[in-house]
Design an enzyme around this catalytic site. Structure first.
Site, mmCIF file in Angstrom:
data_model
loop_
_atom_site.group_PDB
_atom_site.id
_atom_site.type_symbol
_atom_site.label_atom_id
_atom_site.label_comp_id
_atom_site.label_asym_id
_atom_site.label_seq_id
_atom_site.Cartn_x
_atom_site.Cartn_y
_atom_site.Cartn_z
ATOM 1 N N ASP A 33 0.873 -1.186 0.000
ATOM 2 C CA ASP A 33 0.000 0.000 0.000
ATOM 3 C C ASP A 33 0.903 1.227 0.000
ATOM 4 O O ASP A 33 1.969 1.214 0.622
ATOM 5 C CB ASP A 33 -0.878 0.020 1.261
ATOM 6 C CG ASP A 33 -2.140 0.852 1.086
ATOM 7 O OD1 ASP A 33 -3.246 0.282 1.168
ATOM 8 O OD2 ASP A 33 -2.016 2.085 0.871
ATOM 9 N N GLY A 38 -5.255 4.631 2.727
ATOM 10 C CA GLY A 38 -5.288 3.720 3.880
ATOM 11 C C GLY A 38 -4.348 4.179 4.988
ATOM 12 O O GLY A 38 -3.544 5.094 4.795
ATOM 13 N N ILE A 54 1.606 0.778 -6.639
ATOM 14 C CA ILE A 54 1.340 -0.301 -7.616
ATOM 15 C C ILE A 54 1.711 0.099 -9.047
ATOM 16 O O ILE A 54 1.782 -0.754 -9.924
ATOM 17 C CB ILE A 54 -0.140 -0.782 -7.588
ATOM 18 C CG1 ILE A 54 -1.114 0.388 -7.788
ATOM 19 C CG2 ILE A 54 -0.434 -1.558 -6.303
ATOM 20 C CD1 ILE A 54 -2.515 -0.038 -8.183
ATOM 21 N N ALA A 73 -5.830 -2.579 -4.306
ATOM 22 C CA ALA A 73 -5.425 -1.168 -4.263
ATOM 23 C C ALA A 73 -6.111 -0.423 -5.398
ATOM 24 O O ALA A 73 -6.194 -0.915 -6.523
ATOM 25 C CB ALA A 73 -3.909 -1.048 -4.406
ATOM 26 N N TYR A 139 -15.045 6.587 -11.969
ATOM 27 C CA TYR A 139 -14.599 5.467 -11.128
ATOM 28 C C TYR A 139 -14.906 4.136 -11.826
ATOM 29 O O TYR A 139 -14.025 3.276 -11.978
ATOM 30 C CB TYR A 139 -15.289 5.537 -9.765
ATOM 31 C CG TYR A 139 -15.131 4.292 -8.925
ATOM 32 C CD1 TYR A 139 -13.897 3.934 -8.382
ATOM 33 C CD2 TYR A 139 -16.233 3.464 -8.662
ATOM 34 C CE1 TYR A 139 -13.757 2.786 -7.606
ATOM 35 C CE2 TYR A 139 -16.101 2.325 -7.893
ATOM 36 C CZ TYR A 139 -14.863 1.984 -7.372
ATOM 37 O OH TYR A 139 -14.729 0.846 -6.607
ATOM 38 N N GLY A 268 -24.167 10.701 -11.370
ATOM 39 C CA GLY A 268 -23.621 9.468 -11.977
ATOM 40 C C GLY A 268 -23.828 8.186 -11.191
ATOM 41 O O GLY A 268 -23.301 7.151 -11.570
ATOM 42 N N GLU A 269 -24.584 8.222 -10.107
ATOM 43 C CA GLU A 269 -24.748 6.992 -9.323
ATOM 44 C C GLU A 269 -26.006 6.247 -9.752
ATOM 45 O O GLU A 269 -27.025 6.865 -10.062
ATOM 46 C CB GLU A 269 -24.857 7.325 -7.837
ATOM 47 C CG GLU A 269 -23.536 7.735 -7.228
ATOM 48 C CD GLU A 269 -23.603 7.780 -5.723
ATOM 49 O OE1 GLU A 269 -24.711 7.743 -5.156
ATOM 50 O OE2 GLU A 269 -22.541 7.852 -5.103
HETATM 51 N N1 LIG Z 1 -15.765 -0.830 -0.338
HETATM 52 C C1 LIG Z 1 -16.651 -1.124 -1.267
HETATM 53 O O1 LIG Z 1 -17.868 -1.128 -1.024
HETATM 54 C C2 LIG Z 1 -16.194 -1.500 -2.664
HETATM 55 C C3 LIG Z 1 -17.175 -1.734 -3.636
HETATM 56 C C4 LIG Z 1 -16.773 -2.085 -4.913
HETATM 57 C C5 LIG Z 1 -15.429 -2.236 -5.215
HETATM 58 N N2 LIG Z 1 -14.493 -1.986 -4.268
HETATM 59 C C6 LIG Z 1 -13.081 -2.144 -4.643
HETATM 60 O O2 LIG Z 1 -12.437 -2.840 -3.606
HETATM 61 C C7 LIG Z 1 -11.098 -2.374 -3.439
HETATM 62 C C8 LIG Z 1 -10.895 -1.942 -2.001
HETATM 63 O O3 LIG Z 1 -11.828 -0.908 -1.682
HETATM 64 P P1 LIG Z 1 -11.837 -0.209 -0.254
HETATM 65 O O4 LIG Z 1 -13.210 0.243 0.000
HETATM 66 O O5 LIG Z 1 -11.146 -1.064 0.721
HETATM 67 O O6 LIG Z 1 -10.960 1.093 -0.584
HETATM 68 P P2 LIG Z 1 -9.880 1.852 0.298
HETATM 69 O O7 LIG Z 1 -9.734 3.197 -0.325
HETATM 70 O O8 LIG Z 1 -10.205 1.735 1.748
HETATM 71 O O9 LIG Z 1 -8.554 1.013 0.019
HETATM 72 C C9 LIG Z 1 -7.762 1.168 -1.138
HETATM 73 C C10 LIG Z 1 -6.305 1.162 -0.712
HETATM 74 O O10 LIG Z 1 -5.485 1.283 -1.872
HETATM 75 C C11 LIG Z 1 -4.369 2.105 -1.539
HETATM 76 N N3 LIG Z 1 -3.830 2.681 -2.771
HETATM 77 C C12 LIG Z 1 -4.414 3.636 -3.559
HETATM 78 N N4 LIG Z 1 -3.586 3.922 -4.592
HETATM 79 C C13 LIG Z 1 -2.490 3.140 -4.456
HETATM 80 C C14 LIG Z 1 -1.286 2.989 -5.211
HETATM 81 N N5 LIG Z 1 -1.058 3.717 -6.324
HETATM 82 N N6 LIG Z 1 -0.364 2.087 -4.777
HETATM 83 C C15 LIG Z 1 -0.593 1.358 -3.646
HETATM 84 N N7 LIG Z 1 -1.685 1.473 -2.904
HETATM 85 C C16 LIG Z 1 -2.640 2.347 -3.295
HETATM 86 C C17 LIG Z 1 -4.932 3.148 -0.604
HETATM 87 O O11 LIG Z 1 -3.948 3.763 0.218
HETATM 88 C C18 LIG Z 1 -5.935 2.334 0.221
HETATM 89 O O12 LIG Z 1 -5.337 1.816 1.394
HETATM 90 C C19 LIG Z 1 -10.926 -1.264 -4.464
HETATM 91 O O13 LIG Z 1 -10.304 -1.821 -5.594
HETATM 92 C C20 LIG Z 1 -12.333 -0.834 -4.792
HETATM 93 O O14 LIG Z 1 -12.425 -0.301 -6.091
HETATM 94 C C21 LIG Z 1 -14.844 -1.612 -3.005
#
Ligand SMILES: NC(=O)c1ccc[n+]([C@@H]2O[C@H](COP(=O)([O-])OP(=O)(O)OC[C@H]3O[C@@H](n4cnc5c(N)ncnc54)[C@H](O)[C@@H]3O)[C@@H](O)[C@H]2O)c1
Length: 310
Positions: A33, A38, A54, A73, A139, A268-269
């Site tokens: 990360d 995060g 990443i 991520a 997104y 957009g939602e």
């Molecule tokens: N939470 C939900 O309801 C939900 C729904 C659909 C999809 N998702 C997907 O699930 C995954 C996790 O979501 P989440 O809610 O835990 O999000 P979050 O934002 O809590 O976690 C994402 C993490 O990725 C890290 N990150 C961002 N850019 C980065 C980079 N360039 N290099 C390394 N780390 C990086 C951030 O620091 C963060 O800790 C995501 O891919 C999101 O698109 C989540």
């Protein structure tokens, strides 16, 4: 020997819960990360943590020897993605491609991509199956770009790639620091602080909310069951609730007497999300956590970890 699993986004909400779940089941977790969203306090001390981006090609060294990659991520805040579309594409598309390319070179046995129900924004068939998508927002489009490269690498190189499309995941460690936090955490935090919750739009949008432990059970089924190889799975419950209903459930549990403030809708939602869960159930999975129970656990976490720390 314990299997080595790389989890990207490990300091975020879903991946930090996933890492703990894997560790409790005897896996070794290499967590990546860049801490852009995060926080380290989310990361279990048993995780071999690397602060890395990443998008950086040198990330390949961190994947060496891994049996599987869970790629979570992402730039995951809808408002951030709208404001910074190029950045969203860089992280969600190119970051994913960078990890796929490293995984291909290293012949990683399984790659699991965290996709989103936002892929269904333009679809009006409910419950929604995995086979048709229509992403609209920035997104959604950026997550779709990552998924498209997953499909490409599966077809071109025969890589073992599974896609999970999460619906609205909720539970402990949800990112409540965002400008507009996810709805449940936002309501709970505001109401526990004695502030009125904010609802964008009429509150009649319906969402398929899934508790993070149920998502983790599906993560395990996908990781461990070869029937998941090469497929796409909705991670939802097959039931949905309106935002107003969620407010009323939280109010019933907290008894604050605080009424919501309604603000203009966010662009957009989708109006409705509702997962068809047939594919996930074929892996022997089913959601277990009722929404009231999930809300109670989330409230307890926020009382203990968020409000006391503030
Ligand atoms: N939470 C939900 O309801 C939900 C729904 C659909 C999809 N998702 C997907 O699930 C995954 C996790 O979501 P989440 O809610 O835990 O999000 P979050 O934002 O809590 O976690 C994402 C993490 O990725 C890290 N990150 C961002 N850019 C980065 C980079 N360039 N290099 C390394 N780390 C990086 C951030 O620091 C963060 O800790 C995501 O891919 C999101 O698109 C989540």
């Amino acid at each position: 020997m314990a299997k080595r699993i790389v989890v990207t986004g490990v300091a975020g909400f879903v991946a930090s819960n996933l890492a703990r779940h894997l560790l409790d089941r005897g896996y070794l977790v290499i967590g990546i990360d860049n801490l852009s969203a995060g926080t380290l306090e989310n990361v279990d001390p048993r995780v071999e943590f690397h602060r890395a981006d990443i998008c950086d090609p040198s990330i390949r060294t961190l994947l060496t020897g891994a049996d599987a990659v869970f790629h979570l991520a992402a730039k995951s805040s809808l408002t951030d993605c709208l404001e910074k579309p190029l950045e969203a594409a860089r992280i969600n598309v190119l970051g994913t491609l960078n990890l796929l390319e490293a995984s291909r070179q290293l012949k990683i046995g399984k790659f699991i991509y965290a996709d989103t129900s936002a892929e269904y924004e333009g679809i009006t068939e409910f419950p929604t199956r995995e086979d048709k998508i229509k992403p609209i927002g920035v997104y959604a489009a950026s997550k779709h770009g990552g998924a498209a490269f997953c499909d490409s690498y599966r077809e071109l190189y025969g890589m073992n790639i599974t896609i999970m499309r999460y619906f609205n995941v909720y539970g402990p460690a949800q990112d409540w620091r965002r400008v507009i936090p996810p709805v449940m955490s936002s309501f709970i935090i505001r109401m526990l602080r004695g502030e009125r919750p904010v609802i964008y739009g009429s509150g009649e949008k319906r969402r398929d909310f899934i508790y993070v432990d149920d998502v983790n059970d599906l993560h395990m089924a996908v990781l461990e069951n070869p029937k998941s190889n090469g497929r796409v799975f909705n991670a939802g419950t097959g039931t949905n609730f309106s935002v107003n209903e969620v407010y009323r459930m939280i109010e019933e549990l907290l008894g604050t007497g605080l009424k919501p403030i309604y603000k203009p809708d966010l662009p957009g939602e989708a109006q409705i999300t509702l997962a068809d869960t047939t594919a996930a159930r074929e892996l022997g999975w089913s959601p277990k956590v009722e929404i009231r129970d999930g809300l109670l656990r989330t409230i307890q976490y926020i009382q203990e970890r968020v409000l006391k720390a503030a």
